[in-house]
Design a protein around this motif. Structure first.
Motif, PDB file in Angstrom:
ATOM      1  N   SER A 175      24.815  49.132  39.662  1.00  7.52           N
ATOM      2  CA  SER A 175      23.961  49.636  40.740  1.00  7.52           C
ATOM      3  C   SER A 175      23.328  48.484  41.517  1.00  7.52           C
ATOM      4  CB  SER A 175      22.857  50.530  40.166  1.00  7.52           C
ATOM      5  OG  SER A 175      23.397  51.654  39.512  1.00  7.52           O
ATOM      6  N   TYR A 176      23.436  47.267  40.962  1.00 13.90           N
ATOM      7  CA  TYR A 176      22.809  46.113  41.590  1.00 13.90           C
ATOM      8  C   TYR A 176      23.845  45.036  41.886  1.00 13.90           C
ATOM      9  CZ  TYR A 176      18.373  48.280  40.510  1.00 13.90           C
ATOM     10  OH  TYR A 176      17.319  49.154  40.455  1.00 13.90           O
ATOM     11  N   HIS A 177      23.545  44.230  42.906  1.00 13.51           N
ATOM     12  CA  HIS A 177      24.484  43.245  43.431  1.00 13.51           C
ATOM     13  C   HIS A 177      24.949  42.258  42.361  1.00 13.51           C
ATOM     14  CE1 HIS A 177      26.299  40.459  46.296  1.00 13.51           C
ATOM     15  NE2 HIS A 177      25.594  39.479  45.728  1.00 13.51           N
ATOM     16  N   GLU A 178      24.017  41.752  41.556  1.00 11.22           N
ATOM     17  CA  GLU A 178      24.388  40.749  40.543  1.00 11.22           C
ATOM     18  C   GLU A 178      25.426  41.285  39.572  1.00 11.22           C
ATOM     19  OE1 GLU A 178      21.385  41.666  41.315  1.00 11.22           O
ATOM     20  OE2 GLU A 178      20.145  39.931  41.828  1.00 11.22           O
ATOM     21  N   GLY A 179      25.258  42.534  39.164  1.00 12.58           N
ATOM     22  CA  GLY A 179      26.211  43.133  38.235  1.00 12.58           C
ATOM     23  C   GLY A 179      27.576  43.311  38.852  1.00 12.58           C
ATOM     24  N   ARG A 180      27.610  43.745  40.112  1.00 11.71           N
ATOM     25  CA  ARG A 180      28.902  43.949  40.785  1.00 11.71           C
ATOM     26  C   ARG A 180      29.640  42.626  40.994  1.00 11.71           C
ATOM     27  NH1 ARG A 180      25.648  47.580  43.786  1.00 11.71           N
ATOM     28  NH2 ARG A 180      25.472  46.057  45.501  1.00 11.71           N
ATOM     29  N   GLU A 181      28.910  41.562  41.304  1.00  8.47           N
ATOM     30  CA  GLU A 181      29.548  40.266  41.509  1.00  8.47           C
ATOM     31  C   GLU A 181      30.261  39.792  40.242  1.00  8.47           C
ATOM     32  OE1 GLU A 181      30.009  38.308  44.254  1.00  8.47           O
ATOM     33  OE2 GLU A 181      29.355  40.154  45.247  1.00  8.47           O
ATOM     34  N   VAL A 204      34.543  56.980  36.945  1.00 10.86           N
ATOM     35  CA  VAL A 204      34.583  57.298  38.377  1.00 10.86           C
ATOM     36  C   VAL A 204      33.353  56.739  39.070  1.00 10.86           C
ATOM     37  CG1 VAL A 204      34.516  59.180  40.064  1.00 10.86           C
ATOM     38  CG2 VAL A 204      36.028  59.351  38.084  1.00 10.86           C
ATOM     39  N   SER A 205      32.197  56.877  38.434  1.00 14.14           N
ATOM     40  CA  SER A 205      30.953  56.385  39.020  1.00 14.14           C
ATOM     41  C   SER A 205      30.973  54.867  39.190  1.00 14.14           C
ATOM     42  CB  SER A 205      29.767  56.794  38.149  1.00 14.14           C
ATOM     43  OG  SER A 205      28.557  56.313  38.678  1.00 14.14           O
ATOM     44  N   THR A 206      31.440  54.143  38.178  1.00 12.49           N
ATOM     45  CA  THR A 206      31.495  52.679  38.269  1.00 12.49           C
ATOM     46  C   THR A 206      32.512  52.235  39.324  1.00 12.49           C
ATOM     47  OG1 THR A 206      33.059  52.673  36.408  1.00 12.49           O
ATOM     48  CG2 THR A 206      30.753  52.267  35.899  1.00 12.49           C
ATOM     49  N   LEU A 207      33.665  52.894  39.366  1.00  9.24           N
ATOM     50  CA  LEU A 207      34.669  52.559  40.380  1.00  9.24           C
ATOM     51  C   LEU A 207      34.122  52.800  41.783  1.00  9.24           C
ATOM     52  CD1 LEU A 207      37.889  54.042  38.724  1.00  9.24           C
ATOM     53  CD2 LEU A 207      37.496  51.636  39.294  1.00  9.24           C
ATOM     54  N   CYS A 208      33.394  53.896  41.925  1.00  2.00           N
ATOM     55  CA  CYS A 208      32.824  54.232  43.229  1.00  2.00           C
ATOM     56  C   CYS A 208      31.833  53.154  43.679  1.00  2.00           C
ATOM     57  CB  CYS A 208      32.141  55.593  43.148  1.00  2.00           C
ATOM     58  SG  CYS A 208      31.722  56.311  44.747  1.00  2.00           S
ATOM     59  N   LYS A 209      30.991  52.689  42.781  1.00  5.02           N
ATOM     60  CA  LYS A 209      30.004  51.669  43.124  1.00  5.02           C
ATOM     61  C   LYS A 209      30.680  50.349  43.481  1.00  5.02           C
ATOM     62  CE  LYS A 209      26.297  53.712  40.391  1.00  5.02           C
ATOM     63  NZ  LYS A 209      25.464  53.643  39.171  1.00  5.02           N
ATOM     64  N   LEU A 210      31.745  49.999  42.769  1.00  6.63           N
ATOM     65  CA  LEU A 210      32.430  48.744  43.045  1.00  6.63           C
ATOM     66  C   LEU A 210      33.203  48.806  44.357  1.00  6.63           C
ATOM     67  CD1 LEU A 210      33.815  47.869  39.485  1.00  6.63           C
ATOM     68  CD2 LEU A 210      31.907  46.785  40.669  1.00  6.63           C
ATOM     69  N   CYS A 211      33.862  49.935  44.609  1.00  2.00           N
ATOM     70  CA  CYS A 211      34.704  50.044  45.811  1.00  2.00           C
ATOM     71  C   CYS A 211      33.877  50.254  47.075  1.00  2.00           C
ATOM     72  CB  CYS A 211      35.704  51.183  45.642  1.00  2.00           C
ATOM     73  SG  CYS A 211      36.949  50.868  44.364  1.00  2.00           S
ATOM     74  N   LYS A 212      32.812  51.034  46.988  1.00  2.00           N
ATOM     75  CA  LYS A 212      31.997  51.303  48.184  1.00  2.00           C
ATOM     76  C   LYS A 212      31.212  50.078  48.625  1.00  2.00           C
ATOM     77  CE  LYS A 212      29.679  55.130  48.548  1.00  2.00           C
ATOM     78  NZ  LYS A 212      28.770  56.252  48.220  1.00  2.00           N
ATOM     79  N   ASN A 213      30.953  49.169  47.697  1.00  3.39           N
ATOM     80  CA  ASN A 213      30.178  47.974  48.033  1.00  3.39           C
ATOM     81  C   ASN A 213      31.058  46.741  48.206  1.00  3.39           C
ATOM     82  OD1 ASN A 213      27.126  48.766  47.752  1.00  3.39           O
ATOM     83  ND2 ASN A 213      28.148  49.717  46.010  1.00  3.39           N
ATOM     84  N   GLU A 214      32.347  46.960  48.378  1.00  8.95           N
ATOM     85  CA  GLU A 214      33.283  45.862  48.622  1.00  8.95           C
ATOM     86  C   GLU A 214      32.911  45.149  49.922  1.00  8.95           C
ATOM     87  OE1 GLU A 214      35.589  43.158  48.591  1.00  8.95           O
ATOM     88  OE2 GLU A 214      36.452  44.542  47.142  1.00  8.95           O
TER      89      GLU A 214
END
Length: 439
Positions: free
Chosen positions: A330-336, A364-374
Motif C-alpha cells: 500500500s506504500y511506495h517503499e514496499g512496492r519499490e 489479486v489485491s497485491t497485483l492490483c496495487k503493483l500494476c496500478k502504481n506502475e
C-alpha cells in the motif's frame, strides 16, 4: 492357603486356555453388560455415577454434558449436579475382570486419576493472587508449575482450569511481576508465559493485562533473549495481545520489530511463524504511524523474505504472508522492493486459484496495487505479468466466482493488461477448452 488359591487360579486360567484352543482360537469374549458404558457400549475405563444413580464412562458422559445436555441419557431426569462421582466399586470389579481375562488378551485398565474440581481450582488461584500481592516469585512459580502439571494431566483438567478464570489471574500475575525487578523474576515470568501458551485463546480481561506497557516489554525481552521455548511462548502471547488492539504500543518498543522478523528469517516452527506473521500483519495495517512501521520492515528485508517464503509454503503460511505483503504494498517503499525482486510477479500469479479463496483475494489485491502504481512508461510490470500468465488466471478468477471486491480488482487488472496485449500473445483459445461456465 495362599498356595491353594494360586493353584485354583492357575487351574482356571488353564481351563480358559483349553476352551480357547478347543474353539480354534476364535472364542469371542463377552463384556458383562454392567461393565459397559450405556453411551459408548464399550468397557468403562473411568466409571462415574450421576445424581440419578446411573453409571457411565467419564469421557462419554462429559461429552454429553458439554454438548449442553442437562438430563440423564438413560432416565431422562434433570441432573441436580453436573459433577459426576467416581464409582470405585465398579472400577475395581472391572479391573478384576480384566485380570481374570488376561489370557484372552484383555489388558488391565489403569486406575484413573481423579480430575480437578472447580473448588480446587479456585483455591489454587486464590493462593496465586496471595503470592502475587506478596511479590513472592518463587512461591508463585511453584503454584504455576502445579497448575501446568494439572493441565497436562488431562484435557478435562485444562478446560476446568480455564473455565474458572485462570487466564485472567495468571495474566494479571504476569503484569504484576513484569513491573517489579525483572532480573529477580525472570524464572517466574518464563513459567507464566509457558502456561499462558497452554490457555489460548485468552479472554478480553486477560489480554488487557498482557497489553500493558510492562507486559509487552517483558514479552519482547523473551522474544529477543529467551531460549527457543521462551521465544515461542512469547510470540504466541504477543499475537493474542496484538489482536485485541494493543498494536500501537508494540512498534515503539526497542527491538520488537527486529525480533519478529528474525522469527521469519530463522523459523522455530510453523506455529511461531504464523504467530509472527499475524502480529506483523496487525502492525502494517493497524498502527498509528503505519508508513514508518512499513518503512522499517522494508529496510529489514521483509519483502524479499516473504516473496521467497511464498515459493513453497503450506496454505496457512501463504495466506498470512500474502496478507502482510498486501499491507506493505500500500506504500511506495514496499512496492519499490517488490519491483526489484525477480520472483514477485511469477509467485503472485502462481498463487491465484492455487492455494485458497483467501489467498486468491490477497494475490489479486497485491497485483492490483503493483500494476496500478506502475511508474515506468514501458509498463514493465504489466508486460511481465502477461508473460507469466496473469491474463489467463484473472479470466479464470472471474469465471469460477469470488467476492465482488476481488472481481472488481480483477476487472481493473484485465483492462490494464489489455493495453499491452499487442506486444505479445498471451491467450491461447485451447486454455479454456474444458472450462465449466456458471451460465
Amino acid at each position: 492357603m495362599i498356595s491353594s488359591w494360586r493353584r485354583r487360579r492357575a487351574a482356571r486360567h488353564a481351563s480358559k486356555k483349553q476352551d480357547l484352543d478347543d474353539n480354534g482360537g476364535s472364542m469371542e469374549l463377552v463384556i458383562p453388560s454392567h461393565f459397559q458404558c450405556p453411551i459408548s457400549l464399550e468397557l468403562m475405563k473411568d466409571p462415574v455415577t450421576l445424581s440419578t444413580g446411573i453409571t457411565y464412562d467419564r469421557e462419554s458422559i462429559e461429552k454429553w454434558i458439554e454438548a449442553g445436555n442437562r438430563t440423564c441419557p438413560i432416565t431422562k431426569q434433570y441432573l441436580r449436579s453436573l459433577e459426576p462421582i467416581p464409582n470405585h466399586s465398579i472400577r475395581k470389579m472391572i479391573q478384576g475382570w480384566c485380570v481374570d481375562n488376561q489370557s484372552y488378551g484383555v489388558e488391565r485398565i489403569p486406575t484413573p486419576r481423579i480430575p480437578i474440581s472447580s473448588y480446587e481450582v479456585e483455591a489454587i488461584l486464590s493462593k496465586v493472587e496471595e503470592v502475587k500481592d506478596r511479590e513472592d516469585g518463587e512461591g508463585c512459580r511453584e503454584l504455576v508449575v502445579k497448575i501446568k502439571a494439572l493441565m497436562k494431566d488431562s484435557e478435562r483438567n485444562r478446560r476446568c482450569i480455564i473455565s474458572n478464570g485462570a487466564g485472567s489471574v495468571i495474566s494479571a500475575t504476569f503484569e504484576a511481576f513484569s513491573k517489579a525487578s525483572f532480573d529477580k523474576n525472570v524464572a517466574v515470568l518464563e513459567e507464566i508465559l509457558s502456561i499462558l501458551a497452554m490457555m489460548l485463546p485468552l479472554d478480553e480481561e486477560a489480554k488487557s493485562y498482557l497489553g500493558s506497557d510492562s507486559s509487552l516489554r517483558c514479552m519482547i525481552w523473551f522474544l529477543r533473549h529467551g531460549d527457543l521455548s521462551g521465544q515461542r511462548n512469547a510470540v504466541l502471547a504477543l499475537k493474542e495481545t496484538i489482536s485485541s488492539g494493543q498494536v500501537h504500543y508494540l512498534s515503539e518498543i526497542e527491538g520488537a520489530m527486529e525480533a519478529l522478523v528474525k522469527l521469519i528469517k530463522e523459523p522455530i516452527c510453523l506455529t511461531t511463524t504464523k504467530a509472527s506473521l499475524l502480529t506483523i500483519h496487525h502492525m502494517v495495517s493497524s498502527s498509528i504511524d503505519t508508513e514508518r512501521v512499513i518503512a522499517r520492515f522494508v529496510e529489514m528485508g521483509l519483502v524479499a523474505m516473504l516473496i521467497e517464503m511464498l515459493v513453497n509454503s503450506e496454505r496457512s503460511i501463504c495466506e498470512k504472508a500474502l496478507a502482510v505483503l498486501d499491507g506493505i504494498y500500500s506504500y511506495h517503499e514496499g512496492r519499490e522492493k517488490a519491483y526489484e525482486h525477480a520472483l514477485t510477479m511469477p509467485v503472485l500469479v502462481k498463487k491465484l486459484l492455487r492455494v485458497s479463496d483467501l489467498a486468491t483475494e490477497f494475490s489479486v489485491s497485491t497485483l492490483c496495487k503493483l500494476c496500478k502504481n506502475e511508474e515506468r512508461e514501458d509498463g514493465g510490470v504489466l508486460v511481465e505479468a502477461l508473460q507469466v500468465g496473469a491474463f489467463q488466471k484473472l479470466l479464470l478468477v472471474l469465471q469460477v466466482g469470488c467476492s465482488a471486491r476481488t472481481k472488481e480488482r480483477a476487472s481493473e487488472l484485465l483492462k490494464l493488461l489489455n493495453m499491452h496485449r499487442e506486444r505479445l500473445e498471451c491467450v491461447d483459445s485451447m486454455d479454456f477448452k474444458n472450462l465449466k461456465r456458471p451460465f
